[in-house]
Design a protein around this motif. Structure first.
Motif, mmCIF file in Angstrom:
data_model
loop_
_atom_site.group_PDB
_atom_site.id
_atom_site.type_symbol
_atom_site.label_atom_id
_atom_site.label_comp_id
_atom_site.label_asym_id
_atom_site.label_seq_id
_atom_site.Cartn_x
_atom_site.Cartn_y
_atom_site.Cartn_z
ATOM 1 N N HIS A 15 0.857 -1.197 0.000
ATOM 2 C CA HIS A 15 0.000 0.000 0.000
ATOM 3 C C HIS A 15 0.891 1.244 0.000
ATOM 4 N N PRO A 16 1.501 1.566 -1.156
ATOM 5 C CA PRO A 16 2.452 2.689 -1.200
ATOM 6 C C PRO A 16 1.823 4.044 -0.915
ATOM 7 N N ASP A 17 0.499 4.133 -0.966
ATOM 8 C CA ASP A 17 -0.168 5.406 -0.704
ATOM 9 C C ASP A 17 -0.357 5.683 0.788
ATOM 10 N N LEU A 18 -0.097 4.689 1.639
ATOM 11 C CA LEU A 18 -0.328 4.863 3.075
ATOM 12 C C LEU A 18 0.770 5.702 3.719
ATOM 13 N N GLN A 19 0.352 6.580 4.639
ATOM 14 C CA GLN A 19 1.303 7.287 5.498
ATOM 15 C C GLN A 19 1.447 6.452 6.769
ATOM 16 N N ILE A 20 2.625 5.906 6.993
ATOM 17 C CA ILE A 20 2.847 5.014 8.133
ATOM 18 C C ILE A 20 3.960 5.586 9.001
ATOM 19 N N ARG A 21 3.665 5.767 10.286
ATOM 20 C CA ARG A 21 4.711 6.170 11.214
ATOM 21 C C ARG A 21 5.092 4.965 12.075
ATOM 22 N N VAL A 22 6.287 5.001 12.636
ATOM 23 C CA VAL A 22 6.798 3.876 13.418
ATOM 24 C C VAL A 22 6.874 4.267 14.890
ATOM 25 N N VAL A 23 6.255 3.442 15.735
ATOM 26 C CA VAL A 23 6.333 3.612 17.190
ATOM 27 C C VAL A 23 6.618 2.235 17.782
ATOM 28 N N GLY A 24 7.787 2.061 18.341
ATOM 29 C CA GLY A 24 8.148 0.776 18.929
ATOM 30 C C GLY A 24 7.401 0.523 20.225
ATOM 31 N N ASN A 25 7.193 -0.746 20.538
ATOM 32 C CA ASN A 25 6.538 -1.113 21.790
ATOM 33 C C ASN A 25 7.457 -0.802 22.968
ATOM 34 N N GLY A 26 6.869 -0.203 23.998
ATOM 35 C CA GLY A 26 7.660 0.198 25.151
ATOM 36 C C GLY A 26 7.809 -0.910 26.186
ATOM 37 N N VAL A 27 8.844 -0.780 26.997
ATOM 38 C CA VAL A 27 9.130 -1.698 28.099
ATOM 39 C C VAL A 27 9.112 -0.892 29.392
ATOM 40 N N ASP A 28 8.557 -1.474 30.435
ATOM 41 C CA ASP A 28 8.523 -0.817 31.740
ATOM 42 C C ASP A 28 9.902 -0.932 32.389
ATOM 43 N N LEU A 29 10.796 -0.039 32.019
ATOM 44 C CA LEU A 29 12.177 -0.129 32.491
ATOM 45 C C LEU A 29 12.283 0.011 34.000
ATOM 46 N N LEU A 30 11.349 0.736 34.618
ATOM 47 C CA LEU A 30 11.417 0.935 36.063
ATOM 48 C C LEU A 30 11.193 -0.370 36.830
ATOM 49 N N SER A 31 10.586 -1.363 36.175
ATOM 50 C CA SER A 31 10.340 -2.639 36.852
ATOM 51 C C SER A 31 11.541 -3.580 36.759
ATOM 52 N N PHE A 32 12.562 -3.191 35.987
ATOM 53 C CA PHE A 32 13.731 -4.041 35.815
ATOM 54 C C PHE A 32 14.860 -3.583 36.734
ATOM 55 N N PRO A 33 15.377 -4.474 37.564
ATOM 56 C CA PRO A 33 16.539 -4.124 38.381
ATOM 57 C C PRO A 33 17.772 -3.956 37.506
ATOM 58 N N ARG A 34 18.803 -3.376 38.068
ATOM 59 C CA ARG A 34 20.055 -3.256 37.331
ATOM 60 C C ARG A 34 20.530 -4.648 36.928
ATOM 61 N N PRO A 35 20.930 -4.832 35.651
ATOM 62 C CA PRO A 35 21.400 -6.161 35.235
ATOM 63 C C PRO A 35 22.483 -6.677 36.159
ATOM 64 N N LYS A 36 22.368 -7.939 36.535
ATOM 65 C CA LYS A 36 23.312 -8.491 37.495
ATOM 66 C C LYS A 36 24.661 -8.769 36.833
ATOM 67 N N ALA A 37 25.698 -8.754 37.667
ATOM 68 C CA ALA A 37 27.028 -9.091 37.174
ATOM 69 C C ALA A 37 27.074 -10.574 36.818
ATOM 70 N N ARG A 38 27.712 -10.894 35.721
ATOM 71 C CA ARG A 38 27.790 -12.274 35.258
ATOM 72 C C ARG A 38 29.156 -12.858 35.577
#
Length: 413
Positions: free
Chosen positions: A205-228
């Protein structure tokens, strides 16, 4: 504003990526003081549903949900080839029974094309988010019957050529593309979850105006990545619906082939395919593979902290892969199939490896290589991109809703 989210399936019955994103957006809108509701379809009666006026209703994490009982045995109707008996009328009665919604956000139109047609015919303001390829592919995944990747329907000609079915004629393929394309052209705004999805739809559908919005992640719910640590077994993790399309069978087979005593695989998620569950159980009997039930969304950050590598072995192109981006939030490099957005993101950032989707031997080799070369994981971790925040996604959509409402008011003046 009063906002209605239209989605093919939803909690409490289904909790996949699109359902999770829809809930996130609903909560984001609520946090800004807007009234939100969800309209969907239901496959299972009983608690917590309440039956009233032909609909099932319940409250999901503070969001009112209204579900139309699904009519089984009509796959072509569900896919948008033909109208579904009574659906348009049921949705019209629902709309007329409620105070007017300022905007409707169509998250997925499977089983609900008739409802979107009603919105178009009423000239209602609605936004469509392209969460996958349903609106241009009746197989939803742009994979042909022979397993090869499709470049697009080409007005239905490729569907007839590569995905022929005795139940569907060439005219019906073309009619579906035109019918669902008209729903996109009637939208106040069309959004894709990734550049990959936008490109596939723009080709058709080349006539469509399409914008891109990526799905968000609740970063506040993620602790700091642990040391490996450099020692101990590596934990490879699979998170999501356990299905053939998502590659759960392939990753189990590859892990069994790798046969590494210094690695384990955890497969976490619901499985609706009994034969696949039995095959994975057989693989698990000869390798360090555990199969675990789905966890609540609130527990996902904790679970991901227990993985060292995230596996996204999809056998079909991923339109976005929320699981991949949640893995990024947890600091996880990834092994992904070389299909769709997931493969593109990992290649562009160098935060993992994109592997042949159907080649279990290649996946087994990659697993063994990581066990022998832990430094490679550390290098990948340094290149992990920061995923968009759910608050950012919600803000962008709220602004888009406001623009739709303002534009309609101006047009009516």
């Amino acid at each position: 504003m009063r906002i209605l989210y239209l989605v093919h399936q939803f909690l409490p019955e289904f909790a996949g990526g699109t359902e999770k994103v829809t809930l996130n957006l609903a909560h984001a809108a609520q946090s800004e003081g807007h009234h939100v509701e969800v309209f969907t379809t239901s496959h299972r009666p009983g608690p917590p549903w309440r039956e009233a006026a032909g609909l099932r209703t319940c409250l999901v994490q503070g969001v009112p949900v209204h579900a139309l009982p699904h009519q089984d045995g009509r796959p072509l109707d569900d896919l948008g080839f033909r109208p579904i008996d009574g659906l348009r009328q049921s949705f019209e009665r629902f709309l007329d029974s409620r105070p007017r919604f300022d905007v409707v956000h169509v998250m997925h139109a499977l089983r609900l094309a008739d409802a979107v047609e009603l919105l178009r015919d009423r000239r209602a303001g609605y936004v469509v988010t392209l969460t996958d390829f349903h609106l241009i592919c009746h197989r939803i995944n742009l994979i042909r019957l022979d397993g090869s990747l499709c470049e697009g329907p080409a007005g239905g000609r490729n569907c007839q050529l590569h995905c022929w079915s005795p139940e569907i004629g060439e005219r019906e393929f073309a009619g579906r593309i035109e019918r669902l394309g008209s729903l996109l052209r009637g939208a106040s705004a069309v959004v894709a979850v990734s550049p990959y999805v936008a490109e596939r739809f723009a080709a058709e559908h080349p006539d469509l105006q399409i914008r891109v919005v990526g799905n968000g992640v609740d970063l506040l719910s993620f602790p700091r990545p642990k040391a490996r640590t450099a020692d101990g077994p590596l934990t490879f993790g699979y998170l999501g619906t356990v299905s053939e399309a998502k590659g759960a069978g392939l990753i189990a087979r590859a892990f069994a082939q790798a046969a590494r005593p210094d690695a384990r695989l955890r497969i976490v998620g619901p499985c609706y395919e009994p034969e696949l569950a039995a095959r994975i159980a057989a693989e698990a009997g000869g390798a360090q593979i555990s199969v675990e039930p789905a966890v609540p969304a609130a527990d996902v950050p904790r679970l991901l902290q227990e993985f060292d590598v995230l596996c996204v072995p999809s056998q079909v192109p991923e339109s976005y892969s929320l699981a991949l981006h949640e893995g990024f939030a947890a600091g996880l490099p990834a092994l992904v199939s070389d299909l769709g957005n997931a493969g593109r993101v990992v290649r562009e950032h160098g935060c993992g490896a994109a592997l042949p989707a159907t080649d279990a031997a290649a996946w087994a080799e990659a697993i063994a290589r990581l066990c022998d070369d832990r430094a490679r994981l550390a290098a990948w971790r340094d290149k992990i991109p920061l995923p968009p925040r759910v608050e950012e996604e919600g803000f962008i959509y709220t602004q888009l809703y406001r623009a739709v409402v303002a534009s309609r008011r101006t047009a009516a003046a």
